[in-house]
Design a protein around this motif. Sequence first.
Motif, PDB file in Angstrom:
ATOM      1  N   LYS A   1     -19.138   4.540   7.600  1.00 12.07           N
ATOM      2  CA  LYS A   1     -17.841   4.926   8.356  1.00 12.07           C
ATOM      3  C   LYS A   1     -16.771   4.260   7.787  1.00 12.07           C
ATOM      4  CE  LYS A   1     -19.470   6.008  12.891  1.00 12.07           C
ATOM      5  NZ  LYS A   1     -19.399   5.737  14.490  1.00 12.07           N
ATOM      6  N   GLU A   2     -16.682   3.118   7.588  1.00 15.46           N
ATOM      7  CA  GLU A   2     -15.422   2.531   6.799  1.00 15.46           C
ATOM      8  C   GLU A   2     -15.291   3.137   5.655  1.00 15.46           C
ATOM      9  OE1 GLU A   2     -12.115   0.159   7.083  1.00 15.46           O
ATOM     10  OE2 GLU A   2     -13.316   0.564   8.507  1.00 15.46           O
ATOM     11  N   TRP A   3     -16.121   3.277   4.672  1.00  9.51           N
ATOM     12  CA  TRP A   3     -15.890   3.813   3.334  1.00  9.51           C
ATOM     13  C   TRP A   3     -15.433   4.974   3.566  1.00  9.51           C
ATOM     14  CZ3 TRP A   3     -21.575   3.304   1.423  1.00  9.51           C
ATOM     15  CH2 TRP A   3     -22.083   1.863   1.141  1.00  9.51           C
ATOM     16  N   THR A   4     -15.858   6.062   4.560  1.00  8.75           N
ATOM     17  CA  THR A   4     -15.189   7.274   4.612  1.00  8.75           C
ATOM     18  C   THR A   4     -13.798   7.216   5.066  1.00  8.75           C
ATOM     19  OG1 THR A   4     -17.582   8.223   5.265  1.00  8.75           O
ATOM     20  CG2 THR A   4     -15.539   9.512   5.722  1.00  8.75           C
ATOM     21  N   THR A   5     -13.521   6.396   6.033  1.00 13.90           N
ATOM     22  CA  THR A   5     -11.915   6.111   6.520  1.00 13.90           C
ATOM     23  C   THR A   5     -11.448   5.694   5.450  1.00 13.90           C
ATOM     24  OG1 THR A   5     -13.045   5.457   8.841  1.00 13.90           O
ATOM     25  CG2 THR A   5     -10.829   4.731   8.158  1.00 13.90           C
ATOM     26  N   GLU A   6     -11.728   4.861   4.560  1.00  7.01           N
ATOM     27  CA  GLU A   6     -10.853   4.428   3.382  1.00  7.01           C
ATOM     28  C   GLU A   6     -10.678   5.447   2.521  1.00  7.01           C
ATOM     29  OE1 GLU A   6     -12.759   0.988   1.742  1.00  7.01           O
ATOM     30  OE2 GLU A   6     -12.372  -0.265   3.422  1.00  7.01           O
ATOM     31  N   ALA A   7     -11.787   6.458   2.283  1.00 10.61           N
ATOM     32  CA  ALA A   7     -11.477   7.245   1.323  1.00 10.61           C
ATOM     33  C   ALA A   7     -10.388   8.410   1.848  1.00 10.61           C
ATOM     34  CB  ALA A   7     -12.945   8.217   1.141  1.00 10.61           C
ATOM     35  N   ILE A   8     -10.327   8.550   3.105  1.00 15.21           N
ATOM     36  CA  ILE A   8      -9.555   9.444   3.368  1.00 15.21           C
ATOM     37  C   ILE A   8      -8.158   8.964   3.294  1.00 15.21           C
ATOM     38  CG2 ILE A   8      -8.626  10.639   5.714  1.00 15.21           C
ATOM     39  CD1 ILE A   8     -11.312  10.777   6.662  1.00 15.21           C
ATOM     40  N   LEU A   9      -7.891   7.347   3.966  1.00 15.50           N
ATOM     41  CA  LEU A   9      -6.500   6.921   3.905  1.00 15.50           C
ATOM     42  C   LEU A   9      -6.111   6.752   2.127  1.00 15.50           C
ATOM     43  CD1 LEU A   9      -7.477   3.676   6.039  1.00 15.50           C
ATOM     44  CD2 LEU A   9      -5.807   5.559   6.183  1.00 15.50           C
ATOM     45  N   ALA A  10      -7.158   6.714   1.027  1.00 18.40           N
ATOM     46  CA  ALA A  10      -6.681   6.944  -0.186  1.00 18.40           C
ATOM     47  C   ALA A  10      -6.069   8.075  -0.594  1.00 18.40           C
ATOM     48  CB  ALA A  10      -7.844   6.506  -1.181  1.00 18.40           C
ATOM     49  N   THR A  11      -6.351   9.291   0.021  1.00 14.61           N
ATOM     50  CA  THR A  11      -5.838  10.497  -0.239  1.00 14.61           C
ATOM     51  C   THR A  11      -4.470  10.791   0.016  1.00 14.61           C
ATOM     52  OG1 THR A  11      -6.418  11.547   1.809  1.00 14.61           O
ATOM     53  CG2 THR A  11      -8.216  11.697  -0.283  1.00 14.61           C
ATOM     54  N   PHE A  12      -3.808  10.083   0.967  1.00 16.08           N
ATOM     55  CA  PHE A  12      -2.704   9.987   1.409  1.00 16.08           C
ATOM     56  C   PHE A  12      -1.585   9.400   0.502  1.00 16.08           C
ATOM     57  CE2 PHE A  12      -4.381   9.655   6.179  1.00 16.08           C
ATOM     58  CZ  PHE A  12      -4.538  10.890   6.125  1.00 16.08           C
ATOM     59  N   LYS A  13      -2.225   8.685  -0.311  1.00 20.63           N
ATOM     60  CA  LYS A  13      -1.340   7.964  -1.500  1.00 20.63           C
ATOM     61  C   LYS A  13      -0.961   8.976  -2.661  1.00 20.63           C
ATOM     62  CE  LYS A  13      -1.226   3.797   0.005  1.00 20.63           C
ATOM     63  NZ  LYS A  13      -0.001   3.279   0.629  1.00 20.63           N
ATOM     64  N   SER A  14      -1.758   9.952  -2.772  1.00 22.60           N
ATOM     65  CA  SER A  14      -1.574  10.832  -3.759  1.00 22.60           C
ATOM     66  C   SER A  14      -1.948  12.481  -3.196  1.00 22.60           C
ATOM     67  CB  SER A  14      -2.410  10.755  -5.163  1.00 22.60           C
ATOM     68  OG  SER A  14      -2.057   9.441  -5.511  1.00 22.60           O
ATOM     69  N   PRO A  15      -1.399  12.838  -2.174  1.00 21.32           N
ATOM     70  CA  PRO A  15      -1.730  14.150  -1.611  1.00 21.32           C
ATOM     71  C   PRO A  15      -1.649  15.371  -2.437  1.00 21.32           C
ATOM     72  CG  PRO A  15       0.508  13.621  -0.724  1.00 21.32           C
ATOM     73  CD  PRO A  15      -0.182  12.228  -1.508  1.00 21.32           C
ATOM     74  N   PHE A  16      -0.730  15.014  -3.355  1.00 21.66           N
ATOM     75  CA  PHE A  16      -0.465  16.509  -4.269  1.00 21.66           C
ATOM     76  C   PHE A  16      -1.627  16.663  -5.229  1.00 21.66           C
ATOM     77  CE2 PHE A  16       3.242  19.064  -4.850  1.00 21.66           C
ATOM     78  CZ  PHE A  16       2.906  19.768  -5.938  1.00 21.66           C
ATOM     79  N   GLU A  17      -2.126  15.619  -5.796  1.00 22.78           N
ATOM     80  CA  GLU A  17      -3.118  15.627  -6.926  1.00 22.78           C
ATOM     81  C   GLU A  17      -4.501  15.728  -6.085  1.00 22.78           C
ATOM     82  OE1 GLU A  17      -0.742  13.346  -6.694  1.00 22.78           O
ATOM     83  OE2 GLU A  17       0.390  13.640  -8.462  1.00 22.78           O
TER      84      GLU A  17
END
Length: 404
Positions: A224-240
């Motif tokens: 669950k925490e891995w998945t949450t972190e994976a989503i959060l990471a996309t907010f840093k580079s949402p274009f790519e």
Amino acid sequence: SLPPSTPLLADAVMAYVNLLETDLVLEFATLLGEFDQSRAAELKAIAESKTSYVDVIEKGFAPVFSKIIEAKKRNTIDAATVMSFAVASKIEGEDRDKAVIMIHDAIIANEKEIDQMHLLSMLTNLFNVLDKYCRARFTVFMSIAKRAKAANAHHWLVSKHTINQLENFKTQWALSDSDYSELLLIILRLLRDTDKKRDFGDILLKFLQSLDEKTTLGSIDGAKEWTTEAILATFKSPFELADRMRTLLGLEAVRELKSSEGPLLELLDIYVEEDFKRYLAFAEKKENQEYMKKRNIVHEENVNHFRVFAACKLPLGEYKYDAIRKALEVDGEDDIENAIVGLVLSKKVDAKIDQAQGLIHIRHTVQREFQDAQWPELGQQLRKWKEGVSNVLSSLPGRKHVRR
């Protein structure tokens, strides 16, 4: 192949494989008989009959290996394992898998008596001596992976080569969906320990896609925490990472987070839809502000991302300040220039400010996702480019006519 833990042992394995003949199988049977006299005659008879190499493993190596370990002679242990690997490599079909599993199980059953690096060396060489379509390779690989961290050898196991081979492993080893998920999960844990964030994100996405409907994130420690972190990471580079965002949003495993991470999934959906007004409404709610603060999601960064999305949707050309202010959801006149600077710094928008005339020139934009509706715009840009090239050629000395 995996890198051998002990090169000399690896060389010995391959040399024995290349030279393996009946007399060498007899040598193997004789060695095993020395540690169990009650089996010596039977093993010699099996080796001489040339009937089945599997019997040498089943009736010799598997039951006798613990006695070889008890002798605590490194050279004898290596000789016995090397010979067993070589014999297994000459067996074909299901019998080969059976022999490999017996060798593997005998080694694992005695692992407490074997040095960690020596154990990994044995398992790695067993893995490498088998051809890539041997299904038993999966069992051996998983044992290596489960013990790699304890021996501080997990860095080489999650090399780029291994990561790139994971999908091939599924095909070569004829893995079921559940076995493939298990393989990805153990690789994820090793990647986590080696802090390989990019590879971790890629494999996590494959892992989430591999889960069946009966498997929940809650049943997997840390998922669950891995998945949450994976989503959060996309907010840093949402274009790519637009494709990854869309894929994550569509996964059943991700939707499990709704009860505990509702604002996160809502924000992910807003990013996928590129809905600036909806984001601003989302960010006004106190509970969402508190959630973003807890998860270190920066409001100003989000606003800049959505302004880039909005600018990239605009046709190229000149715009008055008011038009750009409305498109980018900007309040004051000073802020519009700061917003344009933000667009330019993103390297997704090429824009120029004409303060004298109060105009913004949008000269080039990068598309986050190319869609069917954008083909006419691309065609128009190509026609303009063609006309520009033709005009340049027409103006060159000695050129009287340019075919269009």
